[in-house]
Design an enzyme around this catalytic site. Structure first.
Site, short mmCIF file in Angstrom:
data_model
loop_
_atom_site.label_atom_id
_atom_site.label_comp_id
_atom_site.label_asym_id
_atom_site.label_seq_id
_atom_site.Cartn_x
_atom_site.Cartn_y
_atom_site.Cartn_z
CG HIS A 1 -29.34 22.67 -4.16
ND1 HIS A 1 -29.32 21.82 -5.18
CD2 HIS A 1 -29.60 24.12 -4.46
CE1 HIS A 1 -29.19 22.59 -6.24
NE2 HIS A 1 -29.60 23.89 -5.82
CB CYS B 1 -0.90 0.21 1.16
SG CYS B 1 -2.02 1.54 1.30
CD GLU C 1 -7.45 1.76 -8.98
OE1 GLU C 1 -8.21 2.05 -8.07
OE2 GLU C 1 -6.32 1.40 -8.87
CE1 TYR D 1 -7.03 -2.22 -6.94
CE2 TYR D 1 -7.94 -4.38 -7.00
CZ TYR D 1 -7.01 -3.38 -6.70
OH TYR D 1 -6.12 -3.88 -5.29
CD GLU E 1 -28.61 18.81 -4.60
OE1 GLU E 1 -29.58 18.85 -4.17
OE2 GLU E 1 -27.79 19.59 -5.60
CE LYS F 1 -4.27 2.42 -6.69
NZ LYS F 1 -5.09 1.24 -6.49
CB CYS G 1 -3.41 2.44 -1.69
SG CYS G 1 -3.41 0.59 -1.16
#
Length: 448
Positions: free
Chosen positions: A437, A43, A182, A178, A442, A51, A48
């Site tokens: 908002h 990681c 990525e 993934y 939302e 990256k 992670c």
């Protein structure tokens, strides 16, 4: 005097091993961690963290284009790969130091050499020293898998991406998961022509099909070349240093770099586990029970080496649960339901809970609610890219059992929304929440 040198000996200083070592030491155990590479594991060192920094860097490509519609004059857009590469590697080194400092602050001994299991309570270090431990934890993680084809030595994996001398103009990426998606987005935003090769017709298996389909359409619209149902026969290196991928199922592809991201394999070779009687599964994964114990009572394993859920936060939770259970007198198990996950593609995907297909198979019936919209920023920028949010609801109980998103900042939004899915809130609870908002988030409470 203890009959063992250590109460706990951890092999591997990645996310799971570091957490287990730190917590066990805090509970009063004498702990050592052996790490033959760099403290921090996949990681921090080659996964992670670096990256995600590349992902941030890649986003500036579109942001700088969009800036003109917001009144900014950007006279020249020029990307310098060595600057980003060196800054990312410097940050990795900084974090590695912090991880080592954390272990030191908790009086965990760091042994910077390879360790192997020599028995239920025995270990052998690469330097020749033998040590003993009451409990042994295997936390060595996994590595990128590579196919057995001619010329594979010319390819790279995600480990080498962060050290490239130059940014290639043509990149072929093998895989549909993934990591492949990525890096496809990263290289494309940095100006490379990207060809994504997938051996089947399914991308991102396990994610909601409608969300994945949206990513594929956006990727194609951006100019990525995707080859489905294709495989590699061999890789040839040409006289000018470029590569030719001789394919199965499609024409040959010419490239400057070929990146394989076809899965990850547990790092158990040469650890002496089989010799010590530890049962191993497919691809060498360590088989453990719900308390991370192997069939040898004194040997445990957490994280990617078990090949269950290969995610950093899961490894950390497992390391914590192991240490609390074995050294803190606090029996703990990890709940693997409703684990949120993200794909930091362009745009990113975020998901938690059941997909629509999974819900219909498990529950018999499910209702879905979707919001298909253009983010306000994209509207003003003149960018046609659309976001898609999806709620999957148990029709019988009104419980929200899945939440899936693709769009800007989807992972940041999903983390809070995952709490609602984990808490088994109902669609009526979403409907009763006042919208914030104007925001993309939302949309989660406006679907009817």
């Amino acid at each position: 005097m203890s009959e063992f040198d250590y109460g706990l000996f951890v092999i591997g200083a990645g996310s799971g091993g570091v957490r287990a070592a730190r917590i066990a030491a805090a509970h009063g155990a004498r702990v050592a961690v052996a790490e033959e590479h760099r403290v921090g594991g996949t990681c921090v060192i080659r996964g992670c963290v670096p990256k995600k920094l590349l992902v941030y860097g890649a986003h500036f490509a579109e942001d700088l284009d969009d800036a003109a519609m917001f009144g900014w004059d950007v006279p020249e857009k020029r990307f310098d790969w060595p600057v980003l590469r060196d800054n990312v590697l410097a940050e990795v080194s900084r974090l590695e130091g912090l991880y080592g400092q954390t272990l030191g602050n908790h009086h965990v001994e760091i042994i910077k050499e390879r360790a192997a299991v020599a028995g239920p309570n025995q270990l052998r270090l690469a330097g020749g020293r033998a040590v003993t431990a009451r409990k042994i934890l295997i936390a060595v993680g996994a590595r990128p898998a590579l196919p057995n084809i001619d010329g594979i030595e010319h390819a790279i994996t995600s480990n080498e991406v962060f050290h490239l001398d130059r940014m290639p103009k043509r990149v072929v990426i093998a895989g549909g998961g993934y990591i492949a998606n990525e890096f496809a987005g990263i290289f494309h935003q940095f100006g490379a022509h990207v060809t994504l090769v997938n051996r089947s017709d399914t991308m991102l298996r396990g994610y909601d099909e409608q969300i994945v389909d949206r990513l594929v359409k956006i990727s194609l619209a951006k100019g990525l070349d995707i080859r489905f149902n294709a495989g590699f026969d061999r890789i040839e290196k040409n006289e000018d240093g470029s590569l030719t991928c001789v394919m199965k199922g499609c024409d040959a592809i010419h490239a400057d770099e070929v990146l394989f991201a076809i899965g990850r394999q547990p790092n158990t070779e040469g650890l002496g586990l089989a010799e010590a009687g530890v049962a191993l599964g497919e691809n060498g994964a360590v088989i453990v029970d719900d308390d991370y114990r192997t069939n040898v009572p004194s040997i445990f394993a957490v994280g990617d080496v078990t090949n269950r859920v290969q995610l950093t936060p899961v490894a950390i939770r497992e390391g914590q649960a192991f240490a609390d259970s074995q050294f803190g007198n606090k029996p703990t198990r990890v709940d693997y339901r409703c684990i949120p996950s993200a794909v930091f593609s362009h745009p990113p995907i975020a998901s938690v809970g059941l997909t629509e297909g999974q819900a219909r198979n498990r529950l018999g019936s499910a209702k879905t609610f979707t919001s298909d919209f253009r983010a306000m920023k994209n509207v003003l920028a003149g960018r046609n890219e659309r976001s898609l949010y999806k709620l999957v609801v148990d029709e019988g109980t009104d419980e929200v059992v899945g939440l899936h998103m693709i769009g800007p900042d989807a992972p940041e939004i999903l983390q809070a929304a995952a709490v609602a899915v984990k808490a088994r809130l109902k669609k009526a609870d979403f409907d009763a929440t006042v919208a914030l908002h104007p925001s993309m988030a939302e949309e989660l409470v406006l679907m009817r």
